[in-house]
Design a protein around this motif. Structure first.
Motif, PDB file in Angstrom:
ATOM      1  N   TYR A 101     -91.208  -6.454  35.024  1.00 25.07           N
ATOM      2  CA  TYR A 101     -90.414  -6.272  36.173  1.00 25.07           C
ATOM      3  C   TYR A 101     -90.376  -4.812  36.877  1.00 25.07           C
ATOM      4  CZ  TYR A 101     -89.246 -11.205  35.436  1.00 25.07           C
ATOM      5  OH  TYR A 101     -89.072 -12.540  35.166  1.00 25.07           O
ATOM      6  N   LYS A 102     -91.277  -3.801  36.168  1.00 28.55           N
ATOM      7  CA  LYS A 102     -91.130  -2.536  36.457  1.00 28.55           C
ATOM      8  C   LYS A 102     -92.319  -2.298  37.904  1.00 28.55           C
ATOM      9  CE  LYS A 102     -89.035  -0.780  32.560  1.00 28.55           C
ATOM     10  NZ  LYS A 102     -87.780  -0.351  33.099  1.00 28.55           N
ATOM     11  N   ASN A 103     -93.126  -3.188  38.048  1.00 34.66           N
ATOM     12  CA  ASN A 103     -94.226  -2.922  39.241  1.00 34.66           C
ATOM     13  C   ASN A 103     -93.655  -2.810  40.460  1.00 34.66           C
ATOM     14  OD1 ASN A 103     -96.229  -3.103  40.990  1.00 34.66           O
ATOM     15  ND2 ASN A 103     -97.734  -4.656  39.450  1.00 34.66           N
ATOM     16  N   PRO A 104     -93.781  -1.673  41.142  1.00 33.16           N
ATOM     17  CA  PRO A 104     -92.922  -1.604  42.462  1.00 33.16           C
ATOM     18  C   PRO A 104     -93.605  -2.616  43.434  1.00 33.16           C
ATOM     19  CG  PRO A 104     -94.611   0.209  42.107  1.00 33.16           C
ATOM     20  CD  PRO A 104     -94.578  -0.561  40.891  1.00 33.16           C
ATOM     21  N   ASP A 105     -94.869  -3.007  43.486  1.00 34.80           N
ATOM     22  CA  ASP A 105     -95.621  -3.913  44.328  1.00 34.80           C
ATOM     23  C   ASP A 105     -95.305  -5.398  44.454  1.00 34.80           C
ATOM     24  OD1 ASP A 105     -96.982  -1.563  45.202  1.00 34.80           O
ATOM     25  OD2 ASP A 105     -98.339  -1.916  43.687  1.00 34.80           O
ATOM     26  N   THR A 106     -94.867  -5.763  43.034  1.00 34.51           N
ATOM     27  CA  THR A 106     -94.345  -7.338  42.802  1.00 34.51           C
ATOM     28  C   THR A 106     -94.006  -7.191  41.672  1.00 34.51           C
ATOM     29  OG1 THR A 106     -95.361  -9.540  42.878  1.00 34.51           O
ATOM     30  CG2 THR A 106     -96.680  -7.584  41.983  1.00 34.51           C
ATOM     31  N   VAL A 107     -93.029  -8.370  41.606  1.00 29.24           N
ATOM     32  CA  VAL A 107     -92.343  -8.692  40.179  1.00 29.24           C
ATOM     33  C   VAL A 107     -92.965 -10.118  39.738  1.00 29.24           C
ATOM     34  CG1 VAL A 107     -90.280  -7.587  40.677  1.00 29.24           C
ATOM     35  CG2 VAL A 107     -90.355 -10.195  41.510  1.00 29.24           C
ATOM     36  N   LYS A 108     -93.876 -10.432  40.538  1.00 29.45           N
ATOM     37  CA  LYS A 108     -94.501 -11.995  40.242  1.00 29.45           C
ATOM     38  C   LYS A 108     -95.566 -11.734  39.400  1.00 29.45           C
ATOM     39  CE  LYS A 108     -92.577 -14.443  43.967  1.00 29.45           C
ATOM     40  NZ  LYS A 108     -92.630 -15.549  44.768  1.00 29.45           N
ATOM     41  N   VAL A 109     -95.984 -12.918  38.715  1.00 28.97           N
ATOM     42  CA  VAL A 109     -97.015 -12.818  37.449  1.00 28.97           C
ATOM     43  C   VAL A 109     -98.405 -13.135  38.058  1.00 28.97           C
ATOM     44  CG1 VAL A 109     -95.633 -12.669  35.567  1.00 28.97           C
ATOM     45  CG2 VAL A 109     -96.387 -14.940  36.759  1.00 28.97           C
ATOM     46  N   TRP A 110     -98.480 -13.171  39.357  1.00 28.62           N
ATOM     47  CA  TRP A 110     -99.823 -13.628  39.940  1.00 28.62           C
ATOM     48  C   TRP A 110    -100.945 -12.586  39.621  1.00 28.62           C
ATOM     49  CZ3 TRP A 110     -98.771 -18.206  39.466  1.00 28.62           C
ATOM     50  CH2 TRP A 110     -97.444 -18.867  40.079  1.00 28.62           C
ATOM     51  N   PRO A 148    -102.950  -5.424  34.606  1.00 27.71           N
ATOM     52  CA  PRO A 148    -103.685  -3.942  34.971  1.00 27.71           C
ATOM     53  C   PRO A 148    -102.425  -2.951  35.244  1.00 27.71           C
ATOM     54  CG  PRO A 148    -104.565  -5.839  36.191  1.00 27.71           C
ATOM     55  CD  PRO A 148    -103.587  -6.487  35.513  1.00 27.71           C
ATOM     56  N   PHE A 149    -101.408  -3.472  35.635  1.00 25.05           N
ATOM     57  CA  PHE A 149    -100.257  -2.380  36.134  1.00 25.05           C
ATOM     58  C   PHE A 149     -99.725  -1.523  34.858  1.00 25.05           C
ATOM     59  CE2 PHE A 149     -95.602  -1.280  36.358  1.00 25.05           C
ATOM     60  CZ  PHE A 149     -95.852  -0.254  37.530  1.00 25.05           C
ATOM     61  N   SER A 150     -99.434  -2.389  33.603  1.00 23.83           N
ATOM     62  CA  SER A 150     -98.682  -1.746  32.386  1.00 23.83           C
ATOM     63  C   SER A 150     -99.891  -1.591  31.369  1.00 23.83           C
ATOM     64  CB  SER A 150     -97.805  -2.718  31.645  1.00 23.83           C
ATOM     65  OG  SER A 150     -98.411  -4.046  31.326  1.00 23.83           O
ATOM     66  N   GLY A 151    -101.039  -2.042  31.811  1.00 22.99           N
ATOM     67  CA  GLY A 151    -102.167  -1.978  30.790  1.00 22.99           C
ATOM     68  C   GLY A 151    -102.187  -2.702  29.571  1.00 22.99           C
ATOM     69  N   ILE A 152    -101.055  -3.740  29.209  1.00 23.81           N
ATOM     70  CA  ILE A 152    -100.781  -4.336  28.229  1.00 23.81           C
ATOM     71  C   ILE A 152    -101.898  -5.683  28.309  1.00 23.81           C
ATOM     72  CG2 ILE A 152     -98.931  -5.658  26.739  1.00 23.81           C
ATOM     73  CD1 ILE A 152     -97.230  -3.547  28.031  1.00 23.81           C
ATOM     74  N   LYS A 153    -102.203  -5.909  26.937  1.00 25.36           N
ATOM     75  CA  LYS A 153    -102.932  -7.159  26.542  1.00 25.36           C
ATOM     76  C   LYS A 153    -102.362  -7.888  25.501  1.00 25.36           C
ATOM     77  CE  LYS A 153    -106.996  -6.778  24.687  1.00 25.36           C
ATOM     78  NZ  LYS A 153    -108.497  -6.495  24.625  1.00 25.36           N
ATOM     79  N   ASP A 189     -90.369  -3.588  26.949  1.00 25.28           N
ATOM     80  CA  ASP A 189     -89.857  -5.117  26.639  1.00 25.28           C
ATOM     81  C   ASP A 189     -90.474  -6.156  27.430  1.00 25.28           C
ATOM     82  OD1 ASP A 189     -88.387  -7.069  25.440  1.00 25.28           O
ATOM     83  OD2 ASP A 189     -86.329  -6.310  26.347  1.00 25.28           O
ATOM     84  N   VAL A 190     -91.549  -6.940  26.898  1.00 22.63           N
ATOM     85  CA  VAL A 190     -92.236  -7.739  27.710  1.00 22.63           C
ATOM     86  C   VAL A 190     -91.969  -9.167  27.807  1.00 22.63           C
ATOM     87  CG1 VAL A 190     -94.261  -6.410  27.302  1.00 22.63           C
ATOM     88  CG2 VAL A 190     -93.908  -8.233  25.584  1.00 22.63           C
ATOM     89  N   VAL A 191     -90.571  -9.553  27.214  1.00 21.21           N
ATOM     90  CA  VAL A 191     -90.260 -10.789  27.055  1.00 21.21           C
ATOM     91  C   VAL A 191     -88.750 -11.022  28.007  1.00 21.21           C
ATOM     92  CG1 VAL A 191     -91.401 -11.672  25.070  1.00 21.21           C
ATOM     93  CG2 VAL A 191     -88.900 -10.692  24.924  1.00 21.21           C
ATOM     94  N   LEU A 192     -88.476 -12.220  28.452  1.00 22.84           N
ATOM     95  CA  LEU A 192     -87.124 -12.333  28.963  1.00 22.84           C
ATOM     96  C   LEU A 192     -86.059 -12.584  28.214  1.00 22.84           C
ATOM     97  CD1 LEU A 192     -89.485 -12.677  31.511  1.00 22.84           C
ATOM     98  CD2 LEU A 192     -88.057 -14.409  32.460  1.00 22.84           C
ATOM     99  N   GLY A 193     -84.882 -12.452  28.655  1.00 16.56           N
ATOM    100  CA  GLY A 193     -83.674 -12.696  27.938  1.00 16.56           C
ATOM    101  C   GLY A 193     -82.577 -12.093  28.588  1.00 16.56           C
ATOM    102  N   TYR A 194     -81.512 -12.131  28.092  1.00 15.98           N
ATOM    103  CA  TYR A 194     -80.254 -11.721  28.276  1.00 15.98           C
ATOM    104  C   TYR A 194     -79.687 -10.313  27.895  1.00 15.98           C
ATOM    105  CZ  TYR A 194     -80.243 -16.601  29.741  1.00 15.98           C
ATOM    106  OH  TYR A 194     -80.340 -17.923  30.293  1.00 15.98           O
ATOM    107  N   LEU A 234     -95.487  -8.905  31.438  1.00 15.47           N
ATOM    108  CA  LEU A 234     -95.881  -7.748  30.807  1.00 15.47           C
ATOM    109  C   LEU A 234     -95.778  -6.391  31.540  1.00 15.47           C
ATOM    110  CD1 LEU A 234     -99.417  -9.171  29.468  1.00 15.47           C
ATOM    111  CD2 LEU A 234     -97.250  -8.960  28.314  1.00 15.47           C
ATOM    112  N   ASP A 235     -95.262  -6.423  32.533  1.00 15.44           N
ATOM    113  CA  ASP A 235     -94.730  -5.210  33.385  1.00 15.44           C
ATOM    114  C   ASP A 235     -93.266  -5.253  33.283  1.00 15.44           C
ATOM    115  OD1 ASP A 235     -97.388  -5.008  34.283  1.00 15.44           O
ATOM    116  OD2 ASP A 235     -97.046  -6.276  36.077  1.00 15.44           O
TER     117      ASP A 235
END
Length: 381
Positions: free
Chosen positions: A197-206, A293-298, A62-67, A194-195
């Motif tokens: 928020y599952k990337n264990p190294d960072t939740v930021k989009v940089w 690169p983490f999720s591989g999603i483009k 699920d690649v978009v934010l929301g509640y 696109l991750d």
């Protein structure tokens, strides 16, 4: 109160307009799907609540934010315009004033000295009607009565159709102003991580990459993110360069001392909150490519608009919860710089800048139809 106009529950609104169309699920969401995408929506703001696409392992993400709770959309006092349709005139109106046919109108100042998204009763606060719904398409409609957003006169009828096919999410909008000439400029205000928020190294989009090959130029803005009228050109590898080569990280300029205040607010806004022009792009060209690169999603954007706003979520303060489809045990909040909104639209505040020759393009009147069309195609690296 800010939300007095939307007191009715979102779920009740969703079920009251579906006598002749496919209704929502038990969760109150309308779902459309294809072989590569599942997208879910609610009538409040014509909002996309969830967008599931495949990652490099074939898993749904699920690649978009929301509640998680759809009833919270009208209750959140921050109202970040999660994946909805603001209007009738998106982004900023400088000093809350514009002029049509020699008459100056005053709009609500809800962003310091400026108007943002037409004020606090814009279309992202409205409960839209569902006029059509199938397995792979849904259409929402809104009727915006005169002056229901301060200073926006004349009736406007708008609609958006979302559809999916294969790995592509299509968005098409139309609007008319049958009574008077009025400002009209729309966007889909989509927030991505696109991750999920599952990337264990960072939740930021940089660590996401951004490539906009036709967007060397950008609107120079003041400290309040309002364009000054000047147009800049990004030198290769400068802060605002995402055109010189593919593979540039969103945070490629983090070590530049100017990065921390690149989007203004007295140096408090790090990253991006500005408009990039799309110049000389061939028809149907990919104008924005966002990947991780983490999720591989483009994700690849095609649009008929003249530019995009890129906002890297500086003002997310870590208080908002993630959906259950996102995050980890240690990452469950929307923190600063952890998402990026990409909004295809015409020039920001173009109605007040005749030197750009966009004024008449941002005004719609009787006998005219405003249109907007974009698509996001999802794949893997």
């Amino acid at each position: 109160m800010r939300y007095s106009t939307v007191a009715l529950p979102v779920l009740a609104a969703a079920t009251s307009v579906v006598a002749k169309v496919q209704g929502p699920g038990a969760d109150g969401k309308y779902t459309i799907s294809s072989s590569g995408i599942k997208a879910q929506f609610i009538p409040y703001g014509a909002t996309l609540t969830n967008l599931f696409v495949k990652d490099k392992n074939g898993e749904d993400v699920d690649v978009v934010l929301g509640y998680e709770d759809i009833e919270y959309y009208p209750k959140d006092p921050g109202h970040p315009v999660y994946n909805s349709i603001p209007g009738r005139y998106v982004n900023r109106i400088g000093k809350g004033k514009y002029t049509i046919d020699g008459k100056t109108y005053t709009t609500q100042l809800n962003d310091g000295a400026n108007t943002l998204h037409s004020g606090t009763n814009n279309w992202s606060y409205r409960v839209w009607n569902v006029t059509a719904a199938t397995e792979d398409s849904i259409t929402f409609a809104v009727q915006d009565k005169s002056n229901s957003s301060q200073g926006m006169f004349g009736l406007v009828n708008g609609q958006v159709t979302y559809s999916v096919k294969g790995g592509t999410w299509n968005i098409k909008m139309e609007a008319t102003s049958p009574e008077v000439r009025t400002p009209l400029m729309l966007t889909q205000h989509t927030y991505f991580n696109l991750d999920a928020y599952k990337n264990p190294d960072t939740v930021k989009v940089w660590n996401h990459t951004l490539y906009m090959p036709y967007s060397k130029r950008y609107l120079i803005a003041d400290d309040a993110a309002l364009p000054t009228g000047e147009i800049g050109t990004a030198a290769p590898n400068s802060i605002n360069d995402f055109a010189s080569r593919p593979g540039l990280f969103l945070g490629h300029a983090q070590n530049d001392p100017k990065f921390a205040g690149n989007c203004g607010a007295g140096g408090a806004c790090e990253g991006y909150n500005g408009y990039f022009l799309i110049d000389d792009a061939p028809k149907d060209a990919v104008v924005v490519s966002l990947s991780s690169p983490f999720s591989g999603i483009k994700a690849e954007l095609r649009t008929d608009q003249l530019g995009v706003v890129v906002y890297s979520c500086n003002w997310m303060d870590g208080t908002a919860d993630l959906k259950k489809t996102q995050g980890t045990k240690s990452n469950d909040k929307v923190v600063r710089s952890s998402c990026v909104a990409i909004e295809a639209q015409d020039y920001v505040d173009g109605i007040n800048h005749p030197e750009w020759e966009r004024v008449e393009k941002q005004i719609t009147g009787p006998g005219q139809t405003y249109s907007w069309e974009s698509s996001w195609t999802f794949g893997t690296l």
